[in-house]
Write an enzyme that holds these catalytic residues in place. Structure first.
Site, PDB file in Angstrom:
ATOM      1  CG  HIS A   1      -1.787   1.439   1.654  1.00  0.00           C
ATOM      2  ND1 HIS A   1      -3.171   1.490   0.878  1.00  0.00           N
ATOM      3  CD2 HIS A   1      -1.026   2.927   2.251  1.00  0.00           C
ATOM      4  CE1 HIS A   1      -3.879   2.457   0.963  1.00  0.00           C
ATOM      5  NE2 HIS A   1      -2.405   3.512   2.231  1.00  0.00           N
ATOM      6  CD  GLU A   2       1.501   3.371   3.836  1.00  0.00           C
ATOM      7  OE1 GLU A   2       0.540   2.917   4.809  1.00  0.00           O
ATOM      8  OE2 GLU A   2       2.063   4.495   3.560  1.00  0.00           O
TER       9      GLU A   2
ATOM     10  CG  HIS B   1      -5.472   6.875   1.324  1.00  0.00           C
ATOM     11  ND1 HIS B   1      -5.092   7.315   1.742  1.00  0.00           N
ATOM     12  CD2 HIS B   1      -4.717   5.847   1.215  1.00  0.00           C
ATOM     13  CE1 HIS B   1      -4.009   7.180   3.501  1.00  0.00           C
ATOM     14  NE2 HIS B   1      -3.896   6.482   1.985  1.00  0.00           N
TER      15      HIS B   1
ATOM     16  CG  HIS C   1       0.935   6.387  -0.428  1.00  0.00           C
ATOM     17  ND1 HIS C   1      -0.521   6.950  -0.665  1.00  0.00           N
ATOM     18  CD2 HIS C   1       0.237   6.101   1.107  1.00  0.00           C
ATOM     19  CE1 HIS C   1      -1.401   6.862   0.049  1.00  0.00           C
ATOM     20  NE2 HIS C   1      -1.190   6.325   0.544  1.00  0.00           N
TER      21      HIS C   1
END
Lengths: 84, 367
Positions: free
Chosen positions: B119-120, B129, B123
């Protein structure tokens, strides 16, 4: 204090703190540095709460209902949901 | 999917990463593996490549830190905020910080390091998100068994919109998040569970409480981390307050809301011949104590009291259930049996042995 705080009041106080911190961290709610000064401007918190509820597909009430508080208590990523 | 404000992206496809330090809770090799797998989640669907370096400044610096760690975004101890990352750019740009006070694991306990880092890294590559609850870039943590993980389509669309498609001859695709009112929605399995209805689809459950209008969408792993996704059949034995869930040649028993110990067990214990490899659908008739298992175009009948299959089975579904030839999912409610096949649902009267109505598969959701 010398007076015991009612559990409900304590619970509510915790929920308000949770909501404010969550919206400051992830929805750009500005910190209110002078809580003791009552500003005439509109309190931005309900609008920010609606933004968060909309993001998560919750019922958009602008109020910290149970479903919203449960979502706020979920472990999550520290990056804000909106803005930079 | 959502781009990070300002659409930041890396100007190069060949990026570098460095693991600055390690959590004491996992073996170093497991941390390395989790990070490599997380990076490949994104490199598999884009032209991006990631090279590990041991010293010097890398594009993506990955570190485990606690509380205030001088980036104006302090961590908050166990739970709460698990990690954060910075958008593409120089210096701290692209870096991933993991809260070293979390219980990091490589399985379903605590927080799975692979899932969080994957997930990170979204970014780090320029994604923000997503509002899609099934997306990897959805803000809240949701465990998925890394062995079963496939990057969802929403995330593939997002990252390819930034960096372009993968160089692979066949473009990878990913799972989409079921929408209750999608007319093409089909189900893997359906069952009642203490008055509620559970519709299984991939890694999700669409949960319908009779008194509530909304349909809840959750990961199966939210309720039962040890259950696999892709449950193929399910039924409730109301008398015993049990739900049985089937996948391939195994089945689990839920007692109340918990998986009973000692499961999964083999379906052959129930009396299926070895030629049966999976069960497509099942329902249990609470009036007769008989449970019906549907496999391809045939069905078996199981006696819940004798705990054995009745003789004279399998029989052809067509011979006893009207024009219903094959069944994806089935459940019984208020004396009627509801059969699902593709996007069609049949309401069947088991006493009169006739179909009384045909509906859309998602007729139970207030669309």
């Amino acid at each position: 204090s010398a007076f015991p705080v009612a559990p409900e009041a304590e619970e509510e106080r915790k929920n308000i703190a949770l909501v404010e911190t969550y919206l400051q961290n992830f929805y750009n709610l500005q910190k209110d540095d002078q809580p003791h000064v009552r500003l005439k401007s509109v309190n931005p918190l309900p609008e920010k709460l609606k933004e968060m509820q909309e993001f998560f597909g919750l019922k958009v009430t602008g109020k910290p209902d149970l479903e919203t508080l449960e979502m706020m208590k979920k472990p999550r990523c520290g990056v804000p949901d909106i803005g930079k | 999917y959502v781009f990070t404000e300002g659409n930041p992206k890396w100007k190069r496809n060949n990026l570098t990463y460095r693991i600055v330090n390690y959590t004491p809770l996992m073996r170093r090799a497991d941390v390395d593996e989790a990070i490599q797998k997380a990076l490949s989640v994104w490199s598999n669907v884009t032209p991006l490549t990631f090279q590990k370096i041991e010293d010097k400044m890398a594009d993506i610096m990955i570190s485990f830190v606690v509380r205030d760690h001088q980036d104006n975004s302090p961590f908050d101890g166990p739970n709460g905020q698990l990690a954060h990352a910075f958008q593409p750019g120089e210096a701290i740009g692209g870096d991933v910080h993991l809260d070293n006070e979390e219980y990091w694991t490589k399985d379903g306990r605590g927080y799975n390091l692979f899932i969080v880092i994957a997930h990170e890294l979204g970014h780090s590559l320029g994604l923000s998100h997503s509002t899609d609850p099934g997306a990897l870039m959805y803000p809240t943590y949701a465990y998925t068994d890394p062995k079963e993980f496939h990057l969802p389509q929403d995330d593939i669309d997002g990252i390819q919109a930034i960096y372009g498609q993968s160089n692979a001859p066949v473009q990878p695709t990913g799972p989409t998040t079921p929408q209750a009112c999608d007319p093409s929605l089909t189900f893997d399995a359906v069952t009642t569970l203490r008055g509620e209805m559970m519709f299984f689809k991939g890694r999700y459950i669409l949960r319908k409480h009779p008194q509530r209008i909304e349909t809840e969408l959750n990961f199966i792993s939210l309720f039962w981390p040890k259950l696999p996704s892709g449950i193929q059949a399910a039924y409730e034995n109301i008398e015993r307050d049990e739900v049985l869930l089937f996948k391939e040649d195994k089945y689990w028993v839920l007692r109340g809301y918990d998986i009973a110990p000692g499961y999964p067990k083999s379906i052959y214990r129930l009396g299926f011949p070895k030629t049966v490899k999976r069960v497509n659908a099942a329902y249990s008739d609470e009036n007769t104590g008989k449970t019906y298992f549907f496999v391809a175009d045939r069905y078996w009948r199981y006696d819940e009291n004798k705990r054995s299959m009745d003789h004279g089975y399998p029989r052809k579904i067509l011979s006893d259930f009207g024009k219903i030839g094959r069944v994806d999912a089935a459940f019984q409610k208020d004396g009627y049996v509801y059969f699902f096949h593709g996007t069609t649902q049949f309401q069947f009267d088991p006493r009169g042995k006739r179909i009384v109505r045909q509906m859309k598969s998602n007729s139970w959701f207030d669309c």
